[in-house]
Motif scaffolding. Sequence first.
Motif, short mmCIF file in Angstrom:
data_model
loop_
_atom_site.label_atom_id
_atom_site.label_comp_id
_atom_site.label_asym_id
_atom_site.label_seq_id
_atom_site.Cartn_x
_atom_site.Cartn_y
_atom_site.Cartn_z
N PRO A 278 0.82 -1.22 0.00
CA PRO A 278 0.00 0.00 0.00
C PRO A 278 0.86 1.27 0.00
N GLN A 279 2.13 1.16 0.46
CA GLN A 279 2.98 2.35 0.50
C GLN A 279 3.23 2.92 -0.91
N SER A 280 3.19 2.07 -1.93
CA SER A 280 3.41 2.54 -3.30
C SER A 280 2.17 3.21 -3.86
N GLY A 281 1.06 3.20 -3.11
CA GLY A 281 -0.15 3.87 -3.57
C GLY A 281 -1.29 2.91 -3.89
N TYR A 282 -1.02 1.61 -3.86
CA TYR A 282 -2.06 0.63 -4.18
C TYR A 282 -2.84 0.31 -2.90
N THR A 283 -3.60 1.30 -2.40
CA THR A 283 -4.23 1.15 -1.09
C THR A 283 -5.52 0.35 -1.15
N SER A 284 -6.18 0.27 -2.29
CA SER A 284 -7.42 -0.49 -2.39
C SER A 284 -7.58 -0.97 -3.82
N ILE A 285 -8.50 -1.90 -4.04
CA ILE A 285 -8.69 -2.41 -5.40
C ILE A 285 -9.16 -1.30 -6.34
N ARG B 7 -8.50 1.81 -6.36
CA ARG B 7 -7.35 2.65 -6.68
C ARG B 7 -6.36 1.90 -7.59
N SER B 8 -6.23 0.60 -7.37
CA SER B 8 -5.34 -0.20 -8.22
C SER B 8 -5.90 -0.28 -9.63
N ILE B 9 -7.23 -0.34 -9.73
CA ILE B 9 -7.85 -0.35 -11.06
C ILE B 9 -7.63 1.00 -11.74
N TYR B 10 -7.72 2.08 -10.94
CA TYR B 10 -7.41 3.41 -11.46
C TYR B 10 -5.99 3.42 -12.03
N TRP B 11 -5.04 2.83 -11.30
CA TRP B 11 -3.67 2.74 -11.79
C TRP B 11 -3.62 1.97 -13.11
N ALA B 12 -4.35 0.86 -13.16
CA ALA B 12 -4.34 0.03 -14.37
C ALA B 12 -4.87 0.81 -15.56
N ILE B 13 -5.90 1.63 -15.35
CA ILE B 13 -6.43 2.44 -16.45
C ILE B 13 -5.41 3.49 -16.87
N VAL B 14 -4.79 4.16 -15.86
CA VAL B 14 -3.76 5.16 -16.15
C VAL B 14 -2.64 4.55 -16.99
N THR B 15 -2.30 3.29 -16.72
CA THR B 15 -1.18 2.65 -17.41
C THR B 15 -1.59 2.10 -18.77
N LEU B 16 -2.73 1.42 -18.82
CA LEU B 16 -3.16 0.80 -20.07
C LEU B 16 -3.44 1.84 -21.15
N THR B 17 -3.99 2.98 -20.74
CA THR B 17 -4.28 4.02 -21.74
C THR B 17 -3.03 4.83 -22.07
N THR B 18 -1.88 4.44 -21.53
CA THR B 18 -0.58 5.09 -21.74
C THR B 18 -0.57 6.55 -21.26
N VAL B 19 -1.45 6.89 -20.32
CA VAL B 19 -1.41 8.24 -19.75
C VAL B 19 -0.19 8.36 -18.83
N GLY B 20 -0.11 7.48 -17.83
CA GLY B 20 1.09 7.40 -17.01
C GLY B 20 1.39 8.62 -16.18
N TYR B 21 0.51 8.97 -15.22
CA TYR B 21 0.79 10.11 -14.35
C TYR B 21 2.07 9.91 -13.55
N ASP C 180 1.76 9.12 -10.34
CA ASP C 180 1.42 9.33 -8.93
C ASP C 180 1.36 7.98 -8.19
N ILE C 181 0.93 6.94 -8.89
CA ILE C 181 1.01 5.58 -8.36
C ILE C 181 1.86 4.80 -9.35
N SER C 182 2.99 4.25 -8.89
CA SER C 182 3.81 3.46 -9.81
C SER C 182 4.45 2.33 -9.04
N PRO C 183 4.60 1.16 -9.68
CA PRO C 183 5.08 -0.03 -8.97
C PRO C 183 6.54 0.13 -8.54
N GLN C 184 6.86 -0.38 -7.35
CA GLN C 184 8.23 -0.29 -6.84
C GLN C 184 8.93 -1.64 -6.82
#
Lengths: 277, 277, 277, 277
Positions: A178-185, A187-201, A203-207
Motif C-alpha cells: 500500500p505504500q506505493s499507492g495501491y491502497t485499495s482495489i 485505486r489499483s484499477i485506477y492505476w491500471a487504467i492510467v497505465t493501459l491508456t498510456t497516460v502514465g501520471y 502518482d502511483i507506480s510499482p516499486q
Amino acid sequence: MAEEIKRSRLRQKLYIIIFHANTPLGKAFDIALIAGILISVLTVMLDSVKALHEQYGNWFMVAEWTFTILFTIEYLVRIYCIERPIRYIFSFYGIVDLISILPSYLSLLIPGSQYWLVVRILRVLRVFRILRLARYVSQANLLMHAIRQSRQKITVFFFSVMVLVTIFGCIMYMIESPQSGYTSIPRSIYWAIVTLTTVGYGDISPQSDLGQAIAAMVMLMGYAIIAVPTGIFTAELSNVLRGDIKQVDCPQCKKALHDKEAVYCSQCGEELVTASS
Amino acid sequence: MAEEIKRSRLRQKLYIIIFHANTPLGKAFDIALIAGILISVLTVMLDSVKALHEQYGNWFMVAEWTFTILFTIEYLVRIYCIERPIRYIFSFYGIVDLISILPSYLSLLIPGSQYWLVVRILRVLRVFRILRLARYVSQANLLMHAIRQSRQKITVFFFSVMVLVTIFGCIMYMIESPQSGYTSIPRSIYWAIVTLTTVGYGDISPQSDLGQAIAAMVMLMGYAIIAVPTGIFTAELSNVLRGDIKQVDCPQCKKALHDKEAVYCSQCGEELVTASS
Amino acid sequence: MAEEIKRSRLRQKLYIIIFHANTPLGKAFDIALIAGILISVLTVMLDSVKALHEQYGNWFMVAEWTFTILFTIEYLVRIYCIERPIRYIFSFYGIVDLISILPSYLSLLIPGSQYWLVVRILRVLRVFRILRLARYVSQANLLMHAIRQSRQKITVFFFSVMVLVTIFGCIMYMIESPQSGYTSIPRSIYWAIVTLTTVGYGDISPQSDLGQAIAAMVMLMGYAIIAVPTGIFTAELSNVLRGDIKQVDCPQCKKALHDKEAVYCSQCGEELVTASS
Amino acid sequence: MAEEIKRSRLRQKLYIIIFHANTPLGKAFDIALIAGILISVLTVMLDSVKALHEQYGNWFMVAEWTFTILFTIEYLVRIYCIERPIRYIFSFYGIVDLISILPSYLSLLIPGSQYWLVVRILRVLRVFRILRLARYVSQANLLMHAIRQSRQKITVFFFSVMVLVTIFGCIMYMIESPQSGYTSIPRSIYWAIVTLTTVGYGDISPQSDLGQAIAAMVMLMGYAIIAVPTGIFTAELSNVLRGDIKQVDCPQCKKALHDKEAVYCSQCGEELVTASS
C-alpha cells in the motif's frame, strides 16, 4: 386577422433566422450566437482565476448578466417561433439552452457562496450549444455516421478493457505494498487504467520487481490494444468515404446521410429527392 | 422410467436456459448472471477499501456468501445438465467458474489473514465469466476473427519491440548513473518499456544530456512504431468487414464466422445452412 | 582426394544445418541457438542486479564462459562452412556474431572494472542475432516490405516533427523560467519531444499560464499528428495484404517478396519459379 | 546592351541554381544551404547551454556572424534574380528568410541583454527554411495532399475535443480541491488536455475517489478518441495512394498533384502535359 397573419409571418421569419443557416441573416445570427457563447464561457473561465476575479470581478458580472439576458430573449423567441414548443423544451438542446440561463437567476435566490460556485460553473454547459451548429457541417455528419456504425464494436472493446483492467488492478493490489499507492482495489484499477491508456501520471507506480514486470506487460498490452478502436473506426470511415453513403437531406426529418441506393428515408419513410438525379 | 424421461427433460430445459441466450428465460438468466457477477465483484472491490470494510464489512460478508451459494448452485446445475461434464469442468470457463466459488470455502479452512487476502481477491476472476456471454455478440466475433488473423504479425512485432527495448535498456544502464534510477539492466529495460509505449511515469527519467538525447530517440521510435500494430489490425479488420467473411452458426460446433464461399464448416466438416440462400 | 570430398560433404551438411531452417536438424539447431542466446542475455541482465551478482556472481561467470565458448565454436563453424567467409564476416550479422563473443575475451585482457562493465553489457547485443531467424517467418517479410515502402514518407514525417519540436522548444525556452527545468534550448526541445510524443514524464513541465497554453497546443498537435505515421503504414500494409505482392523465394538471392506480375527477381534478375503456376 | 544580356543571363543562371534542384549546381546549393541552416541552428541551440556559452561563446558569435553574412548575401541574390521580387519578399518563405538574418543586425542596435535573448532565439526560425526544400520530395506532396483533404474533418474533431475538454475541466474544478492543483477552470482544462491526449505529466492529478473515477473516464475516452484523427487521415491517404491522384508538375504554377483524369490544372487552368501519355 391581418394582425394574426403578420404575427405568423414574423414567427416564420424568426424561425428561418434562428433554425436555418443558409440565409444571410441566419448565418449572421449563428456567428453572433457562437461569439456570444464563446465570450460568455470565457468569462466564466477567467472569473474562476482568483487574481482576475479580484480585479475584474464586477466587469465579469456585468458581462455575465448581459449574456444571460440576451440568451433568455433568444430562448423565449425560440419557444415563440417553433411549431412544437413542448418538443423543443424537452429536447437535449432545449434543456441545454435552459441550463445556460437558469444558473444566473438561481444565484439571486440562493445566496450561499458554496452553491453559488457550482451554479456558476453550470453556465459552462453553454459550450454544448455550439455542437448544435456542427450538424450543418457535412463532414461532421460523415464522422458521426462512422462513429455510430462502429458503436457496437467499440462497446465490446470497452467491455474487454474493463475486464482486463479489473484483473490487472487486483493482481497489482496483491503484489504491491500500500505504500506505493495501491491502497485499495478501486485505486489499483485506477492505476491500471492510467497505465493501459498510456497516460502514465506516475502518482502511483510499482516499486517491486514483480510489480514492474507486470506493469510492463500492461503497458505493452495498452500499446497494442489501442490498435483495436483505431482499426474499427478507420475501417468504418473508409467504408463511408468509399461512397456507400449519399448525403441528401430528407425533406421531412432532415436525416442527412442515407445508403447509396436508398429511395426512401430509413427513419421516417419519406421519399428522398436528390437534386442531381 | 417416466421419472427418467422427466429428469432428462428437466436437464434439457436447464441446458437451454443456461447455455442458450435466444429464449426469453435464457436471456433473463444471462442478465441475472451478469448482474450477480458485477455486484459480487463490486463487493470484493469495495471491501478492499479500508474505510468501507470497517463500516460495512459484515454486510459485504453476507453479500459474498449469498453470491457464493448462488454461484455454487449454478455450477452444480451446469455440471448436471451438460452432456459431457468432464469436458466442461476442465475447460477454461469451467475452471473460472470453480475459482469463482472456491475462495470463499477455502477461507473457512485457512484462517490466516495473510492468505485470506489473496484468496478473497481471487474471486474477482469472476469478471472473466462475463466474457463467456460476449460470444453471443456477433460484433465480438468479427473483432476476435480480425485479432486472430493478425496474431502472427503482432507476435513478430512484439518480438522486435522486446529486442529494441533490451538494447536501449542496456545503453541507458551504461550512460545514466544509478542515482537517476537506472540501478540494473532489468530496471533500465522497464524504463525503456515505459518510454517506448509512451506511458512515461517519470519515476525513472534520464538526467544527463546524452541520456536525454537517447530517450528522445526512444520516444520518437515509440511514437512511430505504434503505427505497426495499428496498421496490422486495421488492414485485417478492413478485410473482414469488406465481406470476405460470412456470419452463420455451424449447426454442429457453433463456429460463427466462415469464409464467404465456405460450404462446409472448416472446424467440424458439417454442412453450413444459410438462411438467405 | 576422398578426404577432400568427405570434408566438402561435411561443410555442406553443416551449412544446411546452420543456415537453413527447413530440415529437422536445422530447426533443432535454431531452437537451441535461440534458447542459448536468451539464457545468455538473461544471465548478463541478472548479473547487473547487485543483490544477485553478490550471491550468484560465480555461477553467472561459469554460464557466461560456457556460452562464450559455444558461440565461439558456432562462429568458427559458420566461417568454415560458408562459401564466401569474408562476406559473412563483414556482414551485419557477422559483426554481431563477433561482438557477441569478443567482450568475454577482452575482459581477460583489460582488467579495469570500469571498462569491464561496458564490455560485459556489449554481450547483450546477442539479442540481435535472434532477428536473423525472423527472416524465416513470412509475416515478418510482409511487415518489413510495408515498412520499406513507407520509409520515405516516414522520413519526411520525422523531418517535420523535428522542425516543429525545435520551434516549440525555443518558444518554451523564451516563455518559461529556467526554474521550471527549461535551462537551455536542447533541454526545451527534449521537453517538446516528451510532450509531442505523449510520453509526458513530468520531470520538466510548464508552470506559467502562457507556457501551459502552448504546452496544451503541443499536446493536441501530438495527439493528431500520430495519425500520420499510422496512416502511412496502414495504407501501405493494406496494399501489401490486398495481394499486390506474391511470396516466392528467388532461387538465387532468396529475396522473398515480389510484385504480383514479376517474372524475374527485381534484385538479381533470376527467373522466378512459382510452385502453383 | 551586351552588358545587359550578360547580366540577364547571370540572373537566370542564379535563378536556376537557387530555385531549382534538378541541376548539379542547384543540388549542391541546396545541400550547402541545408548544412548551413542546420549548423547555424545548432550554434544557437548550443549557445543557450550556459556551460558551453561561457567556454565557446566567442566562437559561437563568430559562427553566427559568418552565417548571418552568408544568408544576407543569399537573401539579396534571391531578390536580385527572381522575376517578381515584391511577391517573394512578402511570401511566407521570404519573411522567414528575412527573420533569419534580421536578429543579428538588430542585436547591434538594441544592446539590452533581455531583448537580446528573444532576438537571438528568433534565428532558430531558420529551420522553417528547410521545409521549402520538402516540396521537391514527391512523398511530401502526397502527405500534404492527404492532410489537406482531411483538414475539414480534423477541424470538426478538434472542435469536439475542445468542448469535451472544457466540460471535463469544469467538472474536475468543482470536484477536486485546489490543493491537488485544480486552482482555476483554465488550469483544470489544461489538466483535461494533458489527460485526454494521454500525455499525463502528473503535475496535476486527482486525489479524491470521485475525481479519479472521472479521470479514468477521460483517459478511456482519450484512448478511444485518438482513433478519430487516425481513421480520418488513414482513409484519406489510402484514397490518395490508391491512385486517384497523378503527380505531374503544372508548367505554369508548379502545382504537383492533380486528379487522375485532370487535363487542365485546377489552380491556373494551364493544360497539363504528362510525359508518359
